[in-house]
Write a protein that holds these residues in place. Structure first.
Motif, short mmCIF file in Angstrom:
data_model
loop_
_atom_site.label_atom_id
_atom_site.label_comp_id
_atom_site.label_asym_id
_atom_site.label_seq_id
_atom_site.Cartn_x
_atom_site.Cartn_y
_atom_site.Cartn_z
N GLN A 119 0.91 -1.42 0.41
CA GLN A 119 0.04 0.38 0.09
C GLN A 119 0.66 1.33 0.14
O GLN A 119 0.64 1.96 -0.24
N ASN A 136 -3.98 9.02 4.34
CA ASN A 136 -5.25 9.04 3.57
C ASN A 136 -5.30 7.95 3.31
O ASN A 136 -5.83 7.46 2.36
N ILE A 137 -4.26 7.48 3.48
CA ILE A 137 -3.52 5.24 3.08
C ILE A 137 -3.83 4.55 4.09
O ILE A 137 -4.38 4.20 4.28
N PRO A 140 -6.55 5.25 7.42
CA PRO A 140 -7.69 4.65 7.32
C PRO A 140 -7.94 3.22 7.14
O PRO A 140 -9.59 2.37 7.81
N GLN A 141 -7.36 2.84 6.48
CA GLN A 141 -6.93 1.32 6.79
C GLN A 141 -6.53 0.44 8.11
O GLN A 141 -6.83 -0.76 8.80
#
Lengths: 223, 256
Positions: A119, A136-137, A140-141
């Protein structure tokens, strides 16, 4: 004194417990993110402060932290001429929040690290800055991964609030103690106390579960 | 020499004791479609990962578009590149990954618009229009609102291609784009890549095990072995009449 007469004072105490839990859990959550992210920083100063905070508060007893903030800090302040007396509620929320935040920071760090390396590579290939990649990446995960542990910590925090009765804060445990001193009806009062803590823990569990579902709602789509 | 958009100049890459690239010299011309084939561990993917700035180099110089990629010229000497230099260079390249690497928490639409909006500063409307065109190009116009896990592997990889194209790179890198796919889904991805190769002047660099496909779309095929290019040539030369024994062995093993 009939047992139903215990309910009003116990409910008043329960309200204090609820407030303590909510405020200190929110404080703990904020601290968890700040220092969990801080521990992963490449800036040595930020990293050291984060590690120091986490280890200090995980490595000492919550009760001692509470006493230190409430009894020792004002005296230390007096010695250097500053008024550092904290109202019991503030001392309680601070001690609980700082304590739970230290455990939460490790949860945040672990969840961030568990996000797959590919990711980050995809984000780099698309020229996101490290900060954009994190917020942003990666985060959130990571949040859905954190939630089960956060749920446990929130319940733990609720139960830990009982300690604040020792700095004469009128929480649920404090009220129960008062009634028991007056009536000597230990069995009824402690049974009620158990049930009330259990009921509140259930509510906390459900609330955390709802937040977990919300944070990971993209996982549920279409399945 | 001058029209080379990518040039590897004696590039060395090591992982611990293992030398993955051994003084590699390699060139790609602007607009050229080049396939890299070769056994696993021969350094094929490393070439792409170095270009995408996912891996640094231990020796030599990589040039992209006439500028050193991992170095900066300052006061007459080549110094290791700053992050700002890497960011600027990176914008010329896009990459399609073997494992797709889509962002699972974003819809297909946001997967494609996120970087153009956040990195290039495009307006949301404009980015969406562009994404719709790209989704149309890869045949997924009706899937914009879905999440990656709702798509098949082949569809996910096509989104991956659209996402890379949305950044308007002049060089597109494909790292074994069909290796993670079920056999029946390989075709749809190759069709999209083939169409790109035909219709666009993109420079394409493709690491693949799909020999027939490499033969169809490439201007040139390079056979990699032990960190170096053992043999290169037009697809016809390399596939029908390889001159090196190693190439013959490899092709025989993989085509049988």
């Amino acid at each position: 004194m009939h047992w139903s007469e215990y309910l009003l004072p116990l409910a008043e105490g329960a309200w204090v417990t609820v407030q303590l839990t909510v405020y200190s859990t929110i404080l703990g959550g904020v601290l968890a993110f700040v220092f969990g992210i801080g521990k992963l920083s490449s800036n040595m100063a930020i990293k050291s402060v984060s590690v120091g905070y986490i280890e200090l508060f995980r490595g000492t007893s919550l009760l001692v932290q509470l006493f230190w903030l409430y009894f020792a800090l004002p005296l230390a302040g007096m010695a250097i001429g500053i008024d550092l007396r904290l109202p019991p509620v503030v001392a309680g929320v601070l001690a609980l929040g700082l304590n739970i935040g230290a455990y939460g920071a490790e949860v945040v760090r672990g969840a961030i690290q568990s996000v797959h390396q590919n990711q980050r590579e995809a984000a780099r290939a698309l020229n996101f800055t490290p900060r954009q990649t994190l917020f942003n990446i990666v985060i959130p995960q990571a949040i859905p991964e954190m939630m089960p542990s956060f749920g446990n910590l929130a319940v733990q925090n609720l139960k830990d609030t009982a300690l604040v009765s020792l700095i004469s804060l009128g929480d649920l445990t404090f009220r129960a103690e008062q009634i028991r001193n007056f009536t000597q009806d230990s069995t009824t009062i402690y049974t009620l106390l158990l049930l009330m803590y259990f009921g509140m823990a259930l509510v906390v569990t459900v609330v955390m579960h709802l937040i977990e579902r919300f944070a990971g709602r993209w996982r549920m789509v279409g399945s | 020499m001058t029209d080379a958009i990518i040039r590897f100049d004696k590039v060395v890459k090591r992982f611990g004791d293992l030398t993955v690239l051994d003084e590699l010299d390699f060139e790609v011309k602007k607009g050229e479609k080049v396939s890299i084939i070769g056994p696993s561990g021969s350094g094929k993917s490393t070439v792409l990962r170095i270009l995408m700035t996912l891996e640094g180099i231990d020796g030599g110089v990589v040039h992209v578009d006439g500028e050193p990629l991992w170095h900066e010229l300052r006061e007459g000497s080549l110094l290791p590149a700053s992050e700002a230099h890497l960011r600027r260079m990176r914008s010329k390249l896009g990459m399609v990954f073997q494992q797709f690497n889509l962002f699972p928490h974003m819809t297909v639409m946001r997967n494609i618009t996120e970087a153009p909006v956040k990195v290039l500063g495009l307006g949301k409307k404009e980015a969406q229009l562009r994404a719709e065109e790209l989704l149309d190009l890869v045949g997924l116009a009706d899937q914009a609102k879905k999440f990656p896990h709702q798509l098949s592997g082949g569809q996910q990889q096509r989104v991956g291609i659209a996402r890379a194209l949305a950044m308007r790179p002049s060089i597109l890198l494909f790292d074994e784009p069909t290796s993670a796919l079920d056999p029946e889904l390989v075709g749809e991805v190759l069709t999209v890549i083939g169409r790109l190769a035909e219709e666009h002047d993109l420079t394409m660099l493709l690491v693949t095990h799909e020999m027939r496909f490499a033969r169809e779309i490439s201007d040139r095929v390079c056979f990699f072995d032990r960190g170096q290019i053992r043999e290169e040539g037009t697809p016809d030369e390399l596939f029908t009449d390889p001159s090196e024994e190693r190439t013959r062995e490899f092709l025989k093993a993989i085509l049988d």
